[in-house]
Enzyme design. Structure first.
Site, short mmCIF file in Angstrom:
data_model
loop_
_atom_site.label_atom_id
_atom_site.label_comp_id
_atom_site.label_asym_id
_atom_site.label_seq_id
_atom_site.Cartn_x
_atom_site.Cartn_y
_atom_site.Cartn_z
N HIS A 25 0.85 -1.20 0.00
CA HIS A 25 0.00 0.00 0.00
C HIS A 25 0.88 1.25 0.00
O HIS A 25 0.66 2.18 -0.78
CB HIS A 25 -0.90 -0.02 1.24
N GLU A 26 1.90 1.25 0.87
CA GLU A 26 2.79 2.40 0.95
C GLU A 26 3.67 2.50 -0.30
O GLU A 26 3.91 3.61 -0.81
CB GLU A 26 3.67 2.31 2.20
N HIS A 29 2.01 4.33 -3.14
CA HIS A 29 2.05 5.78 -3.04
C HIS A 29 3.36 6.33 -3.61
O HIS A 29 3.38 7.33 -4.32
CB HIS A 29 1.92 6.22 -1.58
#
Length: 218
Positions: A25-26, A29
């Site tokens: 998820h990170e 980004h």
């Protein structure tokens, strides 16, 4: 002894989907930020699919294990080290913020779909492999749906809050962005009052059931 063995087995099965759900998820980004002009995460070596670069000892390991200990894994939650994003360095900060923010929940949606495929694959394997893979896939679907729904809530600094800032007119966006300093306390209040669960649970169940239906799992 049986309880300890069961807990160890649960942690072993849950470790992979939980770690990847949180850390990728990170990473998403970071990939999106670099694509739209901000190299901050790349310069710090945080644009990587290697989970070790994103693991937070508390949020990625201790909190999920504690939840497994006290709740049996019915609801998993955790976080990784946030990928640094300098929104001012994006080519079109307000517009591009939407895509950078959406990349994290988008990665969780993709991973939930991949775990659904893994669940379907488990049907073709011998029971020795199929049972743990099916359980791992179930956890993978749920944890990714939880993270996707949580992060899409319209509360800064969650991804949904940043998406809202991107979509709102400039004056409203500026005022809404001021909530960021209070975002975490507000989230804790919602959590401990049960409001967060009441809002999230139906959305998580709907998301998981929709994915399972699309892939014909039930």
């Amino acid at each position: 002894m049986d309880d300890i063995n069961a807990l160890i087995q649960t942690i072993a099965v849950a470790a992979l989907p939980v770690i990847f759900a949180i850390t990728l998820h990170e990473a998403a980004h970071g990939y999106a930020a670099r694509h739209f002009g901000d190299p901050t995460a790349w310069l710090q070596g945080r644009i990587s699919l290697n989970p070790l670069r994103h693991i937070d000892p508390v949020g990625t390991i201790l909190i999920p294990i504690a939840i497994l200990l006290f709740s049996g894994g019915d609801f998993l939650f955790g976080y990784a080290k946030p990928v640094p994003v300098d929104f001012g360095r994006l080519r079109h900060p307000k517009k591009d913020m939407l895509w950078v923010a959406a990349a994290g929940p988008g990665a969780n949606l993709l991973m939930a779909c991949l775990w659904a495929l893994m669940f379907k694959l488990s049907w073709l394997l011998p029971q020795f492999f199929s049972t743990p893979l099916a359980r791992m896939a179930e956890i993978g679907i749920i944890i990714n749906c939880v993270l996707m729904v949580l992060n899409l809530l319209p509360l800064p600094p969650l991804d949904g809050g940043r998406i809202a800032v991107s979509l709102l007119p400039h004056r409203l966006a500026f005022k809404f962005a001021q909530l960021e300093r209070w975002g975490f306390p507000i989230l804790l209040v919602l959590l401990f009052t049960g409001i967060l669960g009441a809002v999230m649970n139906p959305l998580v169940v709907f998301s998981a059931r929709a994915i399972e239906s699309i892939f014909g799992l039930y």
